[in-house]
Structures are given as C-alpha cells and as structure tokens.
Design an enzyme around this catalytic site. Structure first.
Site, mmCIF file in Angstrom:
data_model
loop_
_atom_site.group_PDB
_atom_site.id
_atom_site.type_symbol
_atom_site.label_atom_id
_atom_site.label_comp_id
_atom_site.label_asym_id
_atom_site.label_seq_id
_atom_site.Cartn_x
_atom_site.Cartn_y
_atom_site.Cartn_z
ATOM 1 N N ASP A 169 3.614 -4.545 44.739
ATOM 2 C CA ASP A 169 2.658 -3.700 44.893
ATOM 3 C C ASP A 169 1.522 -4.584 44.841
ATOM 4 O O ASP A 169 1.077 -5.256 45.421
ATOM 5 C CB ASP A 169 3.289 -3.167 43.328
ATOM 6 C CG ASP A 169 2.587 -1.396 42.391
ATOM 7 O OD1 ASP A 169 3.555 -0.970 43.252
ATOM 8 O OD2 ASP A 169 1.146 -1.849 41.873
ATOM 9 N N TYR A 294 -7.085 -0.057 40.119
ATOM 10 C CA TYR A 294 -7.392 0.693 41.650
ATOM 11 C C TYR A 294 -8.953 0.775 42.151
ATOM 12 O O TYR A 294 -9.215 1.792 43.077
ATOM 13 C CB TYR A 294 -6.610 2.128 41.484
ATOM 14 C CG TYR A 294 -5.317 2.627 41.438
ATOM 15 C CD1 TYR A 294 -4.289 2.730 42.676
ATOM 16 C CD2 TYR A 294 -4.483 1.728 40.254
ATOM 17 C CE1 TYR A 294 -3.310 2.296 42.468
ATOM 18 C CE2 TYR A 294 -3.329 0.939 40.145
ATOM 19 C CZ TYR A 294 -2.155 1.474 41.612
ATOM 20 O OH TYR A 294 -0.877 1.821 41.285
ATOM 21 N N HIS A 347 11.249 0.282 44.457
ATOM 22 C CA HIS A 347 9.770 -0.661 44.356
ATOM 23 C C HIS A 347 10.258 -1.530 43.404
ATOM 24 O O HIS A 347 9.508 -2.973 43.715
ATOM 25 C CB HIS A 347 8.929 0.604 44.041
ATOM 26 C CG HIS A 347 7.520 0.523 44.264
ATOM 27 N ND1 HIS A 347 6.849 -0.189 45.195
ATOM 28 C CD2 HIS A 347 7.170 0.164 42.603
ATOM 29 C CE1 HIS A 347 5.480 -0.808 44.507
ATOM 30 N NE2 HIS A 347 5.291 -0.335 43.076
#
Length: 371
Positions: A169, A294, A347
């Site tokens: 990630d 982000y 993930h």
C-alpha cells in the site's frame, strides 16, 4: 536529550470511558437495501462489532500484547516518529524497515516481527507521519518522497548504514522511493508494486485482461475513499474523529473488500485484530491526518513518469490484491530479481498470511545477511 526515546503505549482510562460512552450513544442509520455488502458494511454486522467493542473487547490486554515489542520515538525534520525496533539475537542479522499503509498500522505486523527476528533480521516498523503514535504534520510536504528520506535518516540513526526495506500500500510507495535514494537501502521487497499497462499492449493476454478488469472494477466500485481522502481529507476527518462507529465502518469495510476472506473479514482476521487496528486511528484521532497522505501523494505516486528502481527488488504477488499487476508491467519500474505468485492472500499480506509473508521476505533478504 537522547535522539531516540523509549515509548510505551499507555492510554488513559478517561479515553476508554469516553469511547464506551460514544459507542452507547451512536445514532444509527437505517439498514441497507440489499442483502450483501454492495452498499457498504451491513448495519447488523456493524452493530454487532460495535457491541463487542464496547462490552467484549479488552484494550488493556491488547495494549499489553503490543507493548511486548520495543517501541521508541525520535524527531525527524521537526516531527516525532514512532517506531518499533526489534533486534535479532543473531550475529549476522540484517536490518529491514517495514512500512504499513492506509487503513493499516503497525498492528499489521504483530504476527511477523518475532518470526523475522528469529530468522536473523533486525526489524524496524515505523508509524507513518499522521498515523498512530507518530506526530501529525502541521505543514504540507510530508509526502512519500519526504517519508522515504526520513526513514533513511531513521535507519542511519539506529546505526544501520546498509539495510533493506519492505512495504505494501503506501508502504510500497515509500519503499519504492527508498530504492531510488542514494542512501543505505540496498534492496526492497514489495507486495503492491507500481506497474502500468504498456502503451503498445495490443491484444491483451488472459493475464493482462484479468488485470485490466480488476483495475476497472477498482475504479468503478472501490476508489471512492481515495478520491475523498485525496481531495478533502479535512472534511472527512470531522465525522470520523467524532464517531467511533464511523471510524470502525470506514476501516472494516476495507478488511472485507481487500482481504482474501471468502466474503467475510472474520474468515482471515479476528475481531480483536481488526479492532486493534481501528483503535490506533481512534485513540490518536488520526482520521484526517492519515488521509492527508492521499492529498500529498496520491496523484503524483500513480503517475507513469516514475524513475526506475535499480536496487534488487523482490515482489510477492497475492491473488486478492486490489488489482493484479503482471510482472512485465512492473519491470520498467524495478530491477526485479525475485517474484513469488502467492497461493492465497490479499492486500494486508502480513496481517492475513504471516507465514507466507515471512517466508518470502526472509528468502529474498537472506543473501544480504551474508554480505
């Protein structure tokens, strides 16, 4: 004052009391209009988890379990960075820094730290800036490139001028940048490599077609969280920092969608494990500060104009990752010397499949123990 200070997780009773009160006063929405998770985490399961969080979950026991590791903080570029530093007893131990992403935390690695130290690795697990017990940036600029430089500073401060790095990630993005630095990182291992379809792909192979479909599905059904966090993280923070059930739902839905769980997250993660991770966001009120990563890095990280990583790169490809990236899509970006197609897992690799994760990380970095 020492550069590196011991740290212990010690949450005041008042914060736990406040959490329980807030859970008891939750204002619930009506149930979804479907009999699955397609509109989000179902009301019945969310209420069940919230009731367990309030009345069955024992934070003090979980806190003690996390405190079995050696925790520290250190200031880098004006920001306090929290990290675990677990040393191996082996004389030939090789240091590796392992980085989590969103909505993860150091909790992801609680099943792999000790096995890796037993196999001869000094393990460093930092909390990303704005996550967990690390400080929250008050100015812009803490994107993945700056974090990569901070991690190099951290490893050197711990006495490691030669080390490896691992990540998934956002941790994969940080680790990728570490592989590009002229620092002490000599090899990297990823479980979410950055790769793009070639411009001249022509007729896709079956593998490529599957990858293209997974990317399209992600963009259509799974990317809403990232758009919100990349554009308006502050707006999102008001609700998640104020509502424990809101924070729980925002994270646990990803454990359902992003794990190899056959339809239910508790098939691969326990309730306590999921709530441990939620607690690191709730207790530190880090919904907005974590989402800002982000805003800082999302659009630049996933552009196609990235410099190639020339240090040896190992990749573990898990079948239920957000999207599958074929090896030849990644090779323009990395010097891939090791590739493992895993039989299961998603993930949250270290969280879901700790044995597979440990075996692959150890086998990739093992030759560096002898160098």
């Amino acid at each position: 004052m020492p550069l590196v200070k011991p740290f212990r997780i010690a949450v005041p009773d008042a914060e736990l009391d406040d959490l329980k009160l807030r859970l008891s006063r939750t204002r619930w929405p009506e149930a979804e209009c479907v009999d699955d998770w397609s509109q989000g985490i179902p009301l019945a399961y969310t209420r069940e988890l919230a009731e367990y969080w309030a009345d069955g979950y024992d934070w003090r026991a979980r806190e003690a379990a996390l405190n079995r590791f050696d925790h520290y903080t250190t200031e880098i570029d004006g920001l306090d960075i929290h990290f675990i530093h677990q040393r191996s007893s082996r004389e030939d131990a090789f240091p590796i820094v392992i980085t989590h992403g969103w909505p993860g935390s150091i909790v992801e690695f609680h099943k792999v730290i000790e096995p890796l130290t037993e196999l001869g690795f000094h393990v460093v697990c930092p909390s990303l800036p704005g996550f967990g017990f690390s400080g929250k940036p008050s100015e812009t600029g803490w994107g993945v490139e700056k974090i990569a430089g901070a991690w190099d500073t951290l490893m050197n401060r711990l006495g490691y001028d030669r080390y490896g790095a691992q990540g998934g990630d956002w941790g994969a993005s940080v680790t990728t940048h570490m592989g590009r630095l002229n620092g002490g990182c000599v090899a990297i291992h990823l479980n979410l490599p950055i790769g793009f379809p070639p411009a001249d792909m022509g007729q896709p192979t079956d593998e490529e077609q599957q990858s293209l479909e997974s990317i399209a599905y992600y963009q259509r059904w799974d990317a809403g969280y990232s758009t919100q966090q990349a554009t308006r993280p502050q707006t999102l923070g008001y609700s998640l920092v104020d509502s424990p059930v809101g924070q729980l739902a925002w994270i646990v839905e990803k454990f359902w969608r992003w794990t190899d769980c056959a339809g239910h997250p508790e098939n691969v993660l326990t309730r306590d494990e999921m709530l441990d991770n939620v607690m690191l966001y709730w207790l530190t009120a880090s919904a907005a500060s974590s989402a800002r990563l982000y805003w800082e890095s999302f659009f630049s990280t996933f552009g196609a104009d990235v410099a190639r990583v020339e240090v040896p790169t190992g990749i573990a490809s898990f079948p239920k990752e957000l999207f599958q990236t074929p090896r030849h899509w990644c090779e323009p970006n990395y010097n891939i010397t090791h590739w493992t197609s895993m039989p299961r897992g998603g993930h949250f690799a270290a969280f879901e499949q700790p044995e597979l994760f440990v075996d692959d990380v150890a086998s990739f970095f093992a030759p560096l123990q002898e160098s």
